[in-house]
Design a protein around this motif. Structure first.
Motif, short mmCIF file in Angstrom:
data_model
loop_
_atom_site.label_atom_id
_atom_site.label_comp_id
_atom_site.label_asym_id
_atom_site.label_seq_id
_atom_site.Cartn_x
_atom_site.Cartn_y
_atom_site.Cartn_z
N ALA A 59 83.65 46.94 71.09
CA ALA A 59 84.65 45.88 71.20
C ALA A 59 84.77 45.39 72.64
O ALA A 59 84.80 44.18 72.91
CB ALA A 59 86.00 46.38 70.69
N VAL A 60 84.84 46.32 73.59
CA VAL A 60 84.95 45.95 75.00
C VAL A 60 83.70 45.19 75.45
O VAL A 60 83.78 44.20 76.19
CB VAL A 60 85.15 47.21 75.88
CG1 VAL A 60 84.99 46.89 77.35
CG2 VAL A 60 86.53 47.81 75.61
N LEU A 61 82.54 45.63 74.97
CA LEU A 61 81.27 44.96 75.32
C LEU A 61 81.31 43.49 74.88
O LEU A 61 80.92 42.59 75.64
CB LEU A 61 80.11 45.69 74.65
CG LEU A 61 78.70 45.22 75.00
CD1 LEU A 61 78.39 45.50 76.46
CD2 LEU A 61 77.66 45.91 74.11
N GLN A 62 81.80 43.25 73.67
CA GLN A 62 81.83 41.87 73.18
C GLN A 62 82.91 41.05 73.88
O GLN A 62 82.71 39.86 74.14
CB GLN A 62 82.05 41.88 71.67
CG GLN A 62 80.88 42.46 70.89
CD GLN A 62 80.64 41.76 69.57
OE1 GLN A 62 81.55 41.62 68.79
NE2 GLN A 62 79.41 41.33 69.34
N ILE A 63 84.05 41.66 74.18
CA ILE A 63 85.10 40.94 74.90
C ILE A 63 84.60 40.53 76.29
O ILE A 63 84.84 39.41 76.75
CB ILE A 63 86.38 41.80 75.01
CG1 ILE A 63 87.02 41.96 73.62
CG2 ILE A 63 87.38 41.16 75.96
CD1 ILE A 63 88.18 42.93 73.59
N LYS A 64 83.88 41.43 76.95
CA LYS A 64 83.31 41.10 78.26
C LYS A 64 82.30 39.97 78.14
O LYS A 64 82.24 39.08 79.00
CB LYS A 64 82.64 42.33 78.88
CG LYS A 64 83.56 43.49 79.19
CD LYS A 64 84.62 43.14 80.21
CE LYS A 64 84.06 42.81 81.57
NZ LYS A 64 85.13 42.52 82.57
N ALA A 65 81.51 39.97 77.06
CA ALA A 65 80.51 38.92 76.86
C ALA A 65 81.17 37.56 76.63
O ALA A 65 80.57 36.51 76.88
CB ALA A 65 79.61 39.26 75.67
N LEU A 66 82.42 37.57 76.17
CA LEU A 66 83.16 36.33 75.94
C LEU A 66 83.85 35.82 77.21
O LEU A 66 84.58 34.83 77.17
CB LEU A 66 84.19 36.54 74.83
CG LEU A 66 83.60 36.69 73.42
CD1 LEU A 66 84.63 37.28 72.48
CD2 LEU A 66 83.11 35.35 72.91
N ALA A 83 75.39 49.00 80.84
CA ALA A 83 75.75 47.72 80.23
C ALA A 83 76.71 46.93 81.11
O ALA A 83 76.76 45.71 81.03
CB ALA A 83 76.38 47.95 78.86
N ILE A 84 77.49 47.64 81.95
CA ILE A 84 78.36 46.99 82.92
C ILE A 84 78.12 47.61 84.29
O ILE A 84 77.64 48.75 84.39
CB ILE A 84 79.86 47.09 82.54
CG1 ILE A 84 80.29 48.57 82.47
CG2 ILE A 84 80.14 46.38 81.24
CD1 ILE A 84 81.79 48.74 82.24
N LEU A 113 70.37 43.52 80.38
CA LEU A 113 70.66 44.55 79.38
C LEU A 113 72.05 44.41 78.77
O LEU A 113 72.20 44.47 77.53
CB LEU A 113 70.50 45.95 80.00
CG LEU A 113 70.72 47.13 79.04
CD1 LEU A 113 69.71 47.10 77.90
CD2 LEU A 113 70.65 48.46 79.80
N GLY A 114 73.08 44.25 79.59
CA GLY A 114 74.44 44.18 79.08
C GLY A 114 74.63 43.03 78.10
O GLY A 114 75.22 43.20 77.03
N PHE A 115 74.11 41.84 78.48
CA PHE A 115 74.24 40.68 77.60
C PHE A 115 73.43 40.86 76.32
O PHE A 115 73.87 40.47 75.23
CB PHE A 115 73.81 39.41 78.33
CG PHE A 115 74.84 38.90 79.30
CD1 PHE A 115 75.85 38.05 78.89
CD2 PHE A 115 74.81 39.29 80.64
CE1 PHE A 115 76.81 37.59 79.78
CE2 PHE A 115 75.75 38.84 81.54
CZ PHE A 115 76.76 37.98 81.11
N ASN A 116 72.24 41.45 76.43
CA ASN A 116 71.42 41.69 75.24
C ASN A 116 72.09 42.67 74.28
O ASN A 116 72.08 42.48 73.07
CB ASN A 116 70.04 42.23 75.65
CG ASN A 116 69.20 41.18 76.35
OD1 ASN A 116 69.52 39.99 76.33
ND2 ASN A 116 68.12 41.61 76.99
N LEU A 123 75.10 46.29 66.70
CA LEU A 123 74.99 47.74 66.56
C LEU A 123 75.89 48.43 67.57
O LEU A 123 76.31 47.84 68.57
CB LEU A 123 73.54 48.19 66.80
CG LEU A 123 72.48 47.87 65.74
CD1 LEU A 123 71.11 48.28 66.27
CD2 LEU A 123 72.77 48.59 64.44
N ASP A 124 76.16 49.71 67.31
CA ASP A 124 76.84 50.55 68.29
C ASP A 124 76.03 50.49 69.59
O ASP A 124 74.81 50.60 69.58
CB ASP A 124 76.91 51.99 67.76
CG ASP A 124 77.70 52.90 68.66
OD1 ASP A 124 77.40 52.97 69.87
OD2 ASP A 124 78.61 53.58 68.15
N PRO A 125 76.68 50.31 70.77
CA PRO A 125 75.94 50.22 72.03
C PRO A 125 75.02 51.41 72.30
O PRO A 125 73.98 51.25 72.94
CB PRO A 125 77.06 50.15 73.08
CG PRO A 125 78.20 49.52 72.35
CD PRO A 125 78.12 50.05 70.95
#
Length: 684
Positions: free
Chosen positions: A420-427, A458-459, A469-472, A478-480
């Motif tokens: 969830a945090v990964l996707q929020i950061k991508a936004l 990833a960050i 890598l982080g954006f991909n 999938l789970d990071p």
């Protein structure tokens, strides 16, 4: 009690609707059938409770940006509101978010039937993980993760006139994230409309959350509440006098008693997970075979229903049972609100649900079986009152029911937030701590998620996504941890094998569990043919390769006690993941039976899930020092236990059990994750 039963028109039935003197009686039978079928569907739509509120809903959507709709089960909110907006000529698409893929697909098919179109074309389409429409339909049903990924390429959702968040009361992780994101988007796009719909919802709290009102004047409110009554028949609820020792066996006994009673109507059984569902289906099928041989007894048709079931098998529950048979649907809580199964009159409720609960000390999710909440119990009971007066058989006492919690805790406060945090950061959300969640997550869970993402590279140290890598990883569904393994597979030259292993992990289990003693022994013997000392994940690789070498034979699965449906699903997932990896320029190659390369690659992503064998005889996590045990289904359960293992999942029943294990070397953790582990010596 109403004995109403829908009559399905056939071409041969159309003559009864035609006037003999009608000049159009010379039309082709197919045309007449289609015309009357269209009239029948139109009549059914008008009978839905929401039809009487059509103009009121359209008026509120014109005046307010957010409509909080509390619509009782069966009112037609999920299928009709998008159609009303398209009929009212709203200029852009209407997106409908569902918590589960089966709901998105089944609703899209239902609306396509009602509009007389083909799904995945101009009018209606759906998008779920690994299966998405390529065009832009006017009404688009999708899972919540799909909408999140669409926001990455189109942050203001310029292709949509309205977004509907359906079944919002389930409060999944993505539901809460989408609510926070939609609140930001609504401030920027005054022409966008949001509909938050559910059968049971704290509407007042959500209205206040979405009310973007800078003046404070009530006349300037941007959110409004509306309630629509459903079409619900009376439901009788029965409790057990004493607690049952095994709710699986009690469910089977209850089904057989209902079937013997000769009462009309199909049966829906609620259990907690795929394994329980499949076990119950096997037990009931044994009784079904005996009933087939009997002339005087009602026969039964038993069908499973769970999230990992292939789509074409999920659709079977929506069909009528064969002539002379009663339909028995054995389901997880997927059937609680996301889908409506026709014909259900009897509901058997085990009283439990399986939820994920995150432990920030071990950085792992545990699958824990909890008693359901009162709202969930009401939702399950509501499934019985859709067709006629129904009955609910609760396999728990009335005293137990009175002690249930009012609502299930939101997933946001009990889940691993890494993805969830990964996707929020991508936004583009820079400061997650200031992000407006309907239910703020625990700070420890947020800290843990950021720590894991930093360890996965990833960050960076400033909490910004790394490139590429982080954006991909954010774009991968999938789970990071699994995404990291996939992106590392080219480096270790084992992408063929890693693709297979990650795909196998997306299905709950590929091994079937027989119920009889002889079959149990045979299944264990056959499983040993695939087992290797390196652990479960390499065993899965052997199973998949054997299935492919047999030309995906159903006989191979039957002989080796494997799930044919599960393996077919793995093949589908693997094809899509391989296509995605190729798009990222990763070479697809095999390490040719070098299990060390495979296991090292797994360590590269799954390093947080490492455990060692303590001198006391139990496994312990390196961080947190939590005691863990090898799951009885693991291939490592019956052999001398290795010193170091990686696990993919923790299941909490009587103990904390590790599932999907791989044997590793301790030096690999230092070599491949030096930023996460270091070696030290204690002097005593």
């Amino acid at each position: 009690m109403s004995d109403f039963k829908p009559r399905f028109l056939k071409p041969s039935d159309t003559s009864s609707f035609l006037d003999k003197n009608d000049s159009h009686s010379v039309e082709s039978t197919d045309f007449i059938y289609n015309r009357h079928l269209s009239q029948t569907i139109h009549t059914q739509r008008q009978r839905l409770p929401i039809f009487n509120n059509r103009n009121h809903i359209l008026y509120l959507l014109e005046k307010y940006q957010t409509l909080v709709l509390v619509g009782e089960t069966g009112c037609g909110k999920s299928t009709q509101i998008p159609q009303y907006m398209i009929e009212a000529e709203w200029p852009l698409s209407v997106g409908v978010c569902e918590p589960r893929r089966v709901a998105a697909i089944s609703l899209a098919n239902r609306v396509a039937d009602e509009t007389g179109t083909i799904v995945q074309q101009e009018t209606v389409g759906y998008a779920v993980r690994f299966d998405a429409c390529t065009n832009k339909p006017r009404i688009k049903y999708m899972t919540e993760g799909i909408l999140l990924r669409e926001m990455m390429s189109d942050p203001l959702l310029k292709d949509y006139s309205a977004i509907m968040l359906d079944e919002a009361h389930e409060r999944t992780l993505y539901t809460d994230i989408l609510m926070g994101l939609m609140k930001k988007i609504l401030k920027k796009r005054k022409d966008l409309r949001l509909i938050v719909a559910s059968a049971t919802l704290d509407a007042k709290a959500l209205q206040e959350f979405f009310n973007i009102n800078p003046t404070g004047n009530k006349r300037d409110d941007t959110a409004v509440i509306m309630t629509v009554e459903g079409r619900q028949y009376p439901v009788d609820i029965f409790y057990v006098a004493e607690p049952v020792p095994c709710y699986i066996q009690a469910s089977v006994d209850a089904v057989l008693k209902i079937n013997e009673s000769k009462e009309r109507g199909d049966v829906l059984v609620f259990l907690t997970g795929q394994e329980e569902v499949e076990r119950t289906v096997r037990l009931l099928n044994e009784h079904a075979n005996l009933l087939e041989e009997s002339r005087n007894k009602q026969k039964i048709s038993v069908l499973p229903m769970y999230g990992a079931l292939p789509h074409h098998d999920q659709l079977k529950v929506f069909r009528q049972a064969p002539e002379g048979h009663r339909k028995i649907v054995v389901a997880t809580n997927i059937a609680e609100t996301s889908v409506t199964i026709p014909g259900i009159v009897h509901v058997i409720d085990c009283g439990f649900v399986k939820l994920r609960w995150y432990n920030n000390e071990t950085h792992t999710d545990s699958l824990v079986t909890f008693p359901i909440s009162k709202s969930s119990a009401d939702q399950r009971a509501g499934r019985a009152g859709r067709l006629r007066a129904g009955k609910v058989y609760r396999l728990y006492t009335e005293e137990f029911a009175s002690k249930l919690a009012e609502n299930t805790p939101p997933e946001m406060v009990r889940s691993n937030l890494t993805y969830a945090v990964l996707q929020i950061k991508a936004l583009g959300i820079a400061n997650i701590l200031k992000f407006d969640f309907p239910s703020p997550p625990p700070l420890e869970n947020l800290r843990s998620a950021l720590e894991i993402l930093y360890a996965l590279d990833a960050i960076d140290i400033d909490c910004e996504l790394t490139r590429p890598l982080g954006f991909n990883m954010a774009e991968f569904a999938l789970d990071p941890l699994y995404s990291k393994v996939l992106f590392s597979s080219g480096e270790f030259g084992c992408s063929e094998e890693i693709l297979t292993i990650i795909s196998m992990l997306q299905v709950e289990t590929v091994f079937t569990k027989p119920s009889t003693g002889t079959s149990i022994i045979k299944s264990r013997i056959q499983k040993r043919l695939f087992e290797v000392e390196e652990g479960d994940l390499i065993t899965y690789l052997n199973v998949y390769n054997g299935f492919i070498q047999s030309d995906m034979s159903q006989g191979f699965c039957h002989k080796n006690f494997l799930s044919y449906k599960g393996l077919k699903r793995v093949v589908e997932i693997r094809k899509r993941l391989e296509k995605m990896l190729r798009n990222y320029g990763i070479r697809i190659e095999s390490c040719i039976r070098s299990t060390e390369s495979i296991r090292k690659c797994l360590v590269k992503g799954l390093f947080p899930n490492a455990a060692y064998l303590h001198h006391s005889g139990v496994y312990k996590t390196i961080r947190g020092d939590i005691e863990l045990f090898v799951h009885p289904d693991s291939v490592l359960y019956t052999i001398p236990q290795p010193q170091w293992v990686l696990f993919c999942q923790v299941v909490h029943t009587t103990k904390l059990f590790m599932r999907d294990l791989t044997v590793i070397e301790s030096d690999w953790l230092i070599e491949l994750a030096p930023h996460f582990y270091y070696k030290t010596t204690f002097l005593e």
